[in-house]
Scaffold this motif. Structure first.
Motif, PDB file in Angstrom:
ATOM      1  N   HIS A 152     148.510  10.951 110.534  1.00  0.00           N
ATOM      2  CA  HIS A 152     148.208  10.906 109.101  1.00  0.00           C
ATOM      3  C   HIS A 152     148.834  12.127 108.433  1.00  0.00           C
ATOM      4  O   HIS A 152     149.149  13.123 109.092  1.00  0.00           O
ATOM      5  N   LEU A 153     149.030  12.058 107.135  1.00  0.00           N
ATOM      6  CA  LEU A 153     149.629  13.151 106.373  1.00  0.00           C
ATOM      7  C   LEU A 153     148.749  13.504 105.187  1.00  0.00           C
ATOM      8  O   LEU A 153     148.057  12.654 104.640  1.00  0.00           O
ATOM      9  N   GLU A 154     148.834  14.777 104.804  1.00  0.00           N
ATOM     10  CA  GLU A 154     148.256  15.170 103.527  1.00  0.00           C
ATOM     11  C   GLU A 154     149.111  14.549 102.423  1.00  0.00           C
ATOM     12  O   GLU A 154     150.345  14.577 102.479  1.00  0.00           O
ATOM     13  N   GLN A 155     148.484  13.972 101.418  1.00  0.00           N
ATOM     14  CA  GLN A 155     149.230  13.245 100.392  1.00  0.00           C
ATOM     15  C   GLN A 155     150.264  14.117  99.679  1.00  0.00           C
ATOM     16  O   GLN A 155     151.327  13.637  99.281  1.00  0.00           O
ATOM     17  N   ALA A 156     149.978  15.391  99.528  1.00  0.00           N
ATOM     18  CA  ALA A 156     150.874  16.258  98.762  1.00  0.00           C
ATOM     19  C   ALA A 156     151.985  16.865  99.615  1.00  0.00           C
ATOM     20  O   ALA A 156     152.782  17.649  99.111  1.00  0.00           O
ATOM     21  N   ASP A 157     152.059  16.535 100.898  1.00  0.00           N
ATOM     22  CA  ASP A 157     153.052  17.145 101.781  1.00  0.00           C
ATOM     23  C   ASP A 157     154.390  16.434 101.613  1.00  0.00           C
ATOM     24  O   ASP A 157     154.636  15.384 102.205  1.00  0.00           O
ATOM     25  N   LEU A 158     155.257  17.010 100.792  1.00  0.00           N
ATOM     26  CA  LEU A 158     156.546  16.400 100.483  1.00  0.00           C
ATOM     27  C   LEU A 158     157.647  16.831 101.443  1.00  0.00           C
ATOM     28  O   LEU A 158     158.812  16.489 101.243  1.00  0.00           O
ATOM     29  N   ARG A 159     157.304  17.587 102.494  1.00  0.00           N
ATOM     30  CA  ARG A 159     158.316  17.981 103.472  1.00  0.00           C
ATOM     31  C   ARG A 159     158.779  16.794 104.294  1.00  0.00           C
ATOM     32  O   ARG A 159     159.862  16.803 104.868  1.00  0.00           O
ATOM     33  N   PHE A 160     157.935  15.745 104.347  1.00  0.00           N
ATOM     34  CA  PHE A 160     158.186  14.643 105.257  1.00  0.00           C
ATOM     35  C   PHE A 160     158.379  13.327 104.514  1.00  0.00           C
ATOM     36  O   PHE A 160     157.753  13.074 103.484  1.00  0.00           O
ATOM     37  N   GLU A 161     159.228  12.495 105.066  1.00  0.00           N
ATOM     38  CA  GLU A 161     159.362  11.105 104.631  1.00  0.00           C
ATOM     39  C   GLU A 161     158.413  10.275 105.483  1.00  0.00           C
ATOM     40  O   GLU A 161     158.405  10.415 106.707  1.00  0.00           O
ATOM     41  N   ALA A 162     157.620   9.424 104.864  1.00  0.00           N
ATOM     42  CA  ALA A 162     156.598   8.690 105.602  1.00  0.00           C
ATOM     43  C   ALA A 162     156.566   7.227 105.190  1.00  0.00           C
ATOM     44  O   ALA A 162     156.867   6.879 104.048  1.00  0.00           O
ATOM     45  N   ARG A 163     156.201   6.376 106.151  1.00  0.00           N
ATOM     46  CA  ARG A 163     155.980   4.957 105.904  1.00  0.00           C
ATOM     47  C   ARG A 163     154.621   4.581 106.483  1.00  0.00           C
ATOM     48  O   ARG A 163     154.244   5.049 107.549  1.00  0.00           O
ATOM     49  N   PRO A 164     153.873   3.713 105.802  1.00  0.00           N
ATOM     50  CA  PRO A 164     152.546   3.333 106.308  1.00  0.00           C
ATOM     51  C   PRO A 164     152.629   2.716 107.700  1.00  0.00           C
ATOM     52  O   PRO A 164     153.539   1.941 108.000  1.00  0.00           O
ATOM     53  N   TRP A 165     151.657   3.067 108.509  1.00  0.00           N
ATOM     54  CA  TRP A 165     151.556   2.521 109.880  1.00  0.00           C
ATOM     55  C   TRP A 165     150.392   1.557 109.951  1.00  0.00           C
ATOM     56  O   TRP A 165     150.550   0.370 110.095  1.00  0.00           O
ATOM     57  N   ARG A 166     149.198   2.062 109.840  1.00  0.00           N
ATOM     58  CA  ARG A 166     147.999   1.230 109.756  1.00  0.00           C
ATOM     59  C   ARG A 166     146.832   2.095 109.324  1.00  0.00           C
ATOM     60  O   ARG A 166     146.918   3.320 109.338  1.00  0.00           O
ATOM     61  N   ARG A 167     145.734   1.463 108.952  1.00  0.00           N
ATOM     62  CA  ARG A 167     144.556   2.196 108.513  1.00  0.00           C
ATOM     63  C   ARG A 167     143.540   2.227 109.646  1.00  0.00           C
ATOM     64  O   ARG A 167     143.347   1.242 110.361  1.00  0.00           O
ATOM     65  N   VAL A 168     142.909   3.383 109.797  1.00  0.00           N
ATOM     66  CA  VAL A 168     141.904   3.574 110.839  1.00  0.00           C
ATOM     67  C   VAL A 168     140.560   3.853 110.177  1.00  0.00           C
ATOM     68  O   VAL A 168     140.460   4.721 109.292  1.00  0.00           O
ATOM     69  N   ARG A 169     139.547   3.112 110.575  1.00  0.00           N
ATOM     70  CA  ARG A 169     138.190   3.301 110.069  1.00  0.00           C
ATOM     71  C   ARG A 169     137.503   4.396 110.878  1.00  0.00           C
ATOM     72  O   ARG A 169     137.552   4.397 112.111  1.00  0.00           O
ATOM     73  N   LEU A 170     136.874   5.344 110.193  1.00  0.00           N
ATOM     74  CA  LEU A 170     136.155   6.437 110.851  1.00  0.00           C
ATOM     75  C   LEU A 170     134.654   6.246 110.629  1.00  0.00           C
ATOM     76  O   LEU A 170     134.202   6.063 109.496  1.00  0.00           O
ATOM     77  N   VAL A 171     133.902   6.311 111.727  1.00  0.00           N
ATOM     78  CA  VAL A 171     132.474   6.011 111.702  1.00  0.00           C
ATOM     79  C   VAL A 171     131.690   7.193 112.275  1.00  0.00           C
ATOM     80  O   VAL A 171     131.993   7.652 113.383  1.00  0.00           O
ATOM     81  N   PRO A 172     130.671   7.703 111.559  1.00  0.00           N
ATOM     82  CA  PRO A 172     129.809   8.729 112.148  1.00  0.00           C
ATOM     83  C   PRO A 172     128.831   8.070 113.127  1.00  0.00           C
ATOM     84  O   PRO A 172     128.106   7.140 112.756  1.00  0.00           O
ATOM     85  N   VAL A 173     128.828   8.533 114.368  1.00  0.00           N
ATOM     86  CA  VAL A 173     128.032   7.858 115.397  1.00  0.00           C
ATOM     87  C   VAL A 173     127.200   8.867 116.182  1.00  0.00           C
ATOM     88  O   VAL A 173     127.521  10.061 116.261  1.00  0.00           O
ATOM     89  N   GLU A 290     163.671   2.467 112.596  1.00  0.00           N
ATOM     90  CA  GLU A 290     163.735   1.069 112.161  1.00  0.00           C
ATOM     91  C   GLU A 290     162.935   0.166 113.096  1.00  0.00           C
ATOM     92  O   GLU A 290     162.293  -0.792 112.644  1.00  0.00           O
ATOM     93  N   HIS A 291     162.980   0.451 114.376  1.00  0.00           N
ATOM     94  CA  HIS A 291     162.228  -0.346 115.347  1.00  0.00           C
ATOM     95  C   HIS A 291     160.729  -0.267 115.087  1.00  0.00           C
ATOM     96  O   HIS A 291     160.019  -1.281 115.119  1.00  0.00           O
ATOM     97  N   LEU A 292     160.250   0.952 114.835  1.00  0.00           N
ATOM     98  CA  LEU A 292     158.820   1.128 114.581  1.00  0.00           C
ATOM     99  C   LEU A 292     158.410   0.462 113.265  1.00  0.00           C
ATOM    100  O   LEU A 292     157.338  -0.151 113.169  1.00  0.00           O
ATOM    101  N   LEU A 293     159.256   0.573 112.261  1.00  0.00           N
ATOM    102  CA  LEU A 293     158.946  -0.083 110.993  1.00  0.00           C
ATOM    103  C   LEU A 293     158.925  -1.602 111.144  1.00  0.00           C
ATOM    104  O   LEU A 293     158.072  -2.279 110.564  1.00  0.00           O
ATOM    105  N   ALA A 294     159.850  -2.134 111.939  1.00  0.00           N
ATOM    106  CA  ALA A 294     159.863  -3.574 112.176  1.00  0.00           C
ATOM    107  C   ALA A 294     158.612  -4.016 112.904  1.00  0.00           C
ATOM    108  O   ALA A 294     158.111  -5.136 112.704  1.00  0.00           O
ATOM    109  N   GLY A 295     158.063  -3.138 113.736  1.00  0.00           N
ATOM    110  CA  GLY A 295     156.842  -3.482 114.470  1.00  0.00           C
ATOM    111  C   GLY A 295     155.611  -3.515 113.606  1.00  0.00           C
ATOM    112  O   GLY A 295     154.557  -4.011 114.036  1.00  0.00           O
ATOM    113  N   LEU A 296     155.723  -3.029 112.369  1.00  0.00           N
ATOM    114  CA  LEU A 296     154.596  -3.066 111.451  1.00  0.00           C
ATOM    115  C   LEU A 296     154.425  -4.436 110.808  1.00  0.00           C
ATOM    116  O   LEU A 296     153.372  -4.737 110.259  1.00  0.00           O
ATOM    117  N   ALA A 297     155.507  -5.222 110.828  1.00  0.00           N
ATOM    118  CA  ALA A 297     155.462  -6.510 110.126  1.00  0.00           C
ATOM    119  C   ALA A 297     154.477  -7.461 110.782  1.00  0.00           C
ATOM    120  O   ALA A 297     154.267  -7.430 111.973  1.00  0.00           O
TER     121      ALA A 297
END
Length: 297
Positions: A152-173, A290-297
């Motif tokens: 995951h990235l901090e939203q304001a971190d412009l040093r990096f180019e990023a593409r969405p991967w997937r969303r992870v749910r966090l649960v207090p247990v 490109e391979h990883l991005l294609a795997g997101l489809a």
């Protein structure tokens, strides 16, 4: 000091004869003439001062002395083949190594599955794989120690180019029986302060450590990864936030209980594939991206 000047061709001829038991079959495999294979093996034997083959029987057999050299010859030829492959890759602008960092919240089966598919098609490229937590992946990428990260990235971190991967749910247990009071929606951080909270250790070496969902003043149990954290919580040694994909079955079976309510809420975090903006990726790194991005489809 005497030096041995045998060639890779001589080693290949010897190994082919040793494996096939025939000069003629070895010649066919190597696309050489029978006399040239025979001469190459004879030259190797003269240089070593050893009879590597026993020619007295109907089939050519490896002698006792030759048996000691079969595996070494195979390793030398394999190494030479790898060197030649790497030389071709470098000449074509391909990397011989790609460094990938996987963050602590990534679902490993999906992530590693895509990496396995890519590197199975690129036998000449070595995967340099690292697992880091919290700000560790960002630090490795920023320092040039990774071609890309899955984290995951901090939203304001412009040093990096990023593409969405997937969303992870966090649960207090928490494990059943860990708390001295019944679960209810109104549990506050102040009520949880007396209880040990299990947190992930930031693996960054040079950056200030980061914490998430930490209750101020609570005792902490610090671990290196989510798998250890889950086990600590299951054993009733602490409580903490966990990715849903690791604890959903525990919650369904009653091995863990959710603390989610008015104050401790479930949340979602977006994981991304990221690389540096200021560095031009090599051909291999671009194809992996490109391979990883294609795997997101």
């Amino acid at each position: 000091m005497n030096t041995v000047g045998f060639t890779l061709h001589e080693l290949a001829c010897f190994l082919a004869v040793a494996e096939l038991g025939s000069f003629q079959k070895a010649a066919v495999r190597l696309h050489r003439s029978h006399p040239s294979v025979f001469a190459a093996v004879a030259s190797l034997e003269r240089q070593l001062g050893l009879a590597l083959l026993d020619r007295s029987g109907y089939r050519v057999a490896v002698s006792a002395a030759g048996q000691a050299f079969v595996e070494q010859a195979r390793q030398l030829l394999d190494s030479a083949g790898q060197m030649a492959m790497q030389a071709r890759q470098i000449a074509q602008g391909e990397e011989v190594k790609l460094a990938v960092v996987i963050g602590d919240l990534c679902p490993l089966p999906a992530t590693l599955g895509l990496l396995r598919q890519f590197f199975a098609q690129c036998p000449g490229t070595r995967l340099d794989l690292h697992f880091e937590a919290l700000s560790g992946p960002w630090e490795r990428l920023h320092n040039g120690e990774a071609d890309l990260i899955v984290h995951h990235l901090e939203q304001a971190d412009l040093r990096f180019e990023a593409r969405p991967w997937r969303r992870v749910r966090l649960v207090p247990v928490v494990a059943p029986g860990f708390l001295d009071f019944p679960l209810h929606a109104g549990i506050t951080p102040e009520m949880m302060r007396p209880y040990v909270q299990c947190v992930i250790r930031d693996s960054a070496r040079d950056s200030p450590p980061r914490d998430y969902f930490v209750v101020d003043g609570a005792r902490r149990c610090t671990v290196a990864d989510q798998f250890m954290k889950r086990e600590v919580i299951l054993q009733g040694m602490g409580w903490g936030h966990m990715p849903g994909y690791l604890v959903d079955e525990d919650l369904a079976q009653g091995r863990l209980l959710s603390l989610a309510g008015d104050h401790f809420r479930e949340s979602e975090l977006e994981l991304v594939i990221a690389r540096r903006r200021d560095t031009a990726p090599g051909r291999g790194a671009s194809r992996l991206w490109e391979h990883l991005l294609a795997g997101l489809a």
